[in-house]
Design an enzyme around this catalytic site. Structure first.
Site, PDB file in Angstrom:
ATOM      1  N   LYS A 215       0.879  -1.305  -0.114  1.00 55.97           N
ATOM      2  CA  LYS A 215       0.030  -0.095  -0.125  1.00 55.97           C
ATOM      3  C   LYS A 215       0.750   1.299   0.090  1.00 55.97           C
ATOM      4  O   LYS A 215       2.222   1.338   0.234  1.00 55.97           O
ATOM      5  CB  LYS A 215      -1.129  -0.007   1.281  1.00 55.97           C
ATOM      6  CG  LYS A 215      -2.025  -1.129   1.231  1.00 55.97           C
ATOM      7  CD  LYS A 215      -2.923  -1.032   0.136  1.00 55.97           C
ATOM      8  CE  LYS A 215      -3.894  -2.391  -0.576  1.00 55.97           C
ATOM      9  NZ  LYS A 215      -4.446  -3.172   0.459  1.00 55.97           N
TER      10      LYS A 215
HETATM   11  C1  LIG Z   1      -5.474  -4.094   0.894  1.00 53.22           C
HETATM   12  C2  LIG Z   1      -7.002  -4.040   0.773  1.00 53.22           C
HETATM   13  C3  LIG Z   1      -7.694  -4.155   1.907  1.00 53.22           C
HETATM   14  C4  LIG Z   1      -7.325  -4.900   3.227  1.00 53.22           C
HETATM   15  O1  LIG Z   1      -6.329  -4.387   3.673  1.00 53.22           O
HETATM   16  P1  LIG Z   1      -5.508  -5.424   4.863  1.00 53.22           P
HETATM   17  O2  LIG Z   1      -4.718  -4.141   5.663  1.00 53.22           O
HETATM   18  O3  LIG Z   1      -4.497  -6.149   4.214  1.00 53.22           O
HETATM   19  O4  LIG Z   1      -6.496  -6.039   5.570  1.00 53.22           O
HETATM   20  C5  LIG Z   1      -9.089  -3.727   2.072  1.00 53.22           C
HETATM   21  N1  LIG Z   1      -9.597  -3.034   0.899  1.00 53.22           N
HETATM   22  C6  LIG Z   1      -8.759  -2.840  -0.142  1.00 53.22           C
HETATM   23  C7  LIG Z   1      -9.745  -2.093  -1.215  1.00 53.22           C
HETATM   24  C8  LIG Z   1      -7.736  -3.411  -0.412  1.00 53.22           C
HETATM   25  O5  LIG Z   1      -6.994  -2.986  -1.421  1.00 53.22           O
END
Ligand SMILES: *Cc1c(COP(=O)(O)O)cnc(C)c1O
Length: 417
Positions: A215
């Protein structure tokens, strides 16, 4: 080989391990024009390393002073009153539904163009996910369709700021106000984005962020939930740590021994200080990361401007994207390759790729449980068959972006009808 085998064999998904990372101080050997270009590369520097070491040597590893500091810094950055650090965005989304009492018999409206977690958490609380189609140009939730999908059972809407570009929040808030729905933003892609001059995170009753490894900023794994509501924040803190009334950091401070009470059966969702050590420095670098992402996005846009086989996502007036992903859609009718074949060819040419996302409602669990047939959500489904994401990360070089553009254009030139 059937399509799904091909997907798992050849295609990096959002959750796939990242491709080789380069140690911070290693010589940069990536300027070779045949070199592979990974889909993602983390940006961890000496500041994060030093802070983690400091935490390891401090004697306090779990949730404590660094997490408190990270929460304060994060709340200030997004412009929210409160931020509660959690071990994932999935946990944040789950608690957001739970804290609003959403459960069996309730419906929650969301988008099919998202990661599994957005929808799975609706199932976790026993509610029913209701999918509505997306806007053609941004692949974000279409507010007009949200309004049409509302029933007496609808309790919440979860907009996802796809690829980092915020949804039309004003329209969504207007609808939510009229129908008394809770807006829970899935801002996993959108840390650092803003909507008409205000940062995502301070605009809805609750907003969920992800610090997963790929991210915009990372703690390896981790998440954050923001809110302006003091009572909601207090309950989120309790729910994130077993539903007990006093956290370990407070228990261990001086003064009279404090007992803790279980006030409700909570979860084990807390972020610990090693994660927060990374997070506070990632946050300080976030604007710089986004600037770089924006620069590479503009280069890609220019590089594909005269390529009718490729349509990038649009950006809308008044909205500042976090530039999380560079997503393109292929005009499949003009190409002799399917999207999956196109991705396979790009991987053979050393370009890391990903798919964000195949529509959730057509995955086996949801398709079978709710009886979706192809054609239910045509914009999302067409996008799901034609989209792919190209490499985009802050430490990319202009040479690498130029190389990706060249390899994509070469591939198109070789397979155009
Ligand atoms: C990565 C992601 C999540 C989940 O994030 P985590 O921190 O891995 O639980 C939720 N929604 C979207 C759109 C994502 O890309």
């Amino acid at each position: 080989m059937n399509r799904d085998d091909h997907m798992s064999a050849a295609v990096a998904t959002d959750k796939a391990p990242q491709v080789a990372s380069r140690p911070e101080h290693a010589p940069n050997t990536r300027e070779d024009s045949n070199a592979a270009i990974p889909f993602h590369e983390p940006s961890i520097g000496p500041e994060e390393e030093r802070e983690v070491l400091d935490t390891l040597r401090s004697g306090w590893l779990t949730t404590g002073p660094k997490t408190k500091r990270f929460e304060r810094l994060f709340a200030r950055y997004v412009g929210a009153e409160h931020a509660v650090a959690l071990n994932s965005c999935t946990a944040a989304l789950h608690l957001a539904l739970y804290v609003h009492g959403i459960g069996p018999g309730d419906e929650v409206i969301t988008t099919p163009i998202t990661f599994a977690a957005t929808v799975n958490v609706i199932e976790h609380v026993g509610a029913r996910p209701v999918f509505v189609d997306v806007q053609q140009d941004t692949l974000n939730l279409d507010p007009l369709l949200v309004e049409r999908a509302i029933t007496p059972r609808t309790r919440a809407v979860i907009p996802v700021h796809f690829a980092g570009h915020p949804c039309d929040l004003k329209a969504i808030h207007d609808i939510a106000d009229r129908h008394e729905l809770v807006v829970i933003e899935d801002a996993a892609h959108a840390v650092g984005a803003s909507y008409h001059g205000r940062r995502i995170g301070g605009l809805s009753p609750v907003t969920a962020f992800s610090f997963y490894a790929t991210k915009n900023m990372t703690t390896g794994e981790g998440g954050m939930i923001t809110t302006d509501d003091e009572d909601v924040a207090a309950r989120l803190r309790i729910l994130s740590l077993h539903g007990i009334s006093v956290d370990a950091w407070k228990r261990c401070r001086r003064g009279a021994y404090k007992h803790w009470d279980i006030v409700e059966p909570g979860f084990k969702y807390n972020m610990f200080d090693i994660q927060s050590s990374i997070g506070m420095h990632q946050l300080a670098k976030l604007d710089g990361f986004i600037e770089a992402r924006q620069r590479w996005t503009r280069m890609y846009d220019d590089g594909f401007a005269d390529t009718p086989e490729i349509t990038p996502l649009s950006r809308r007036e008044g909205i500042t994207s976090a530039y999380h992903l560079y997503v393109i859609r292929l005009a499949r009718k003009r190409l002799r390759l399917s999207r999956d074949e196109f991705m396979g060819e790009l991987q053979d040419r050393g370009v890391g790729v990903g798919v964000h996302f195949r529509p959730v409602h057509l995955h086996p669990y949801y398709r079978e449980k709710y009886g979706f047939a192809p054609g239910a959500l045509p914009v999302a489904e067409e996008a799901g068959e034609s989209l792919l994401s190209l490499p985009l990360f802050p430490t990319m070089t202009a040479r690498q972006v130029t190389e990706v553009i060249r390899r994509v254009r070469d591939l198109i030139a070789g397979c155009c009808q």
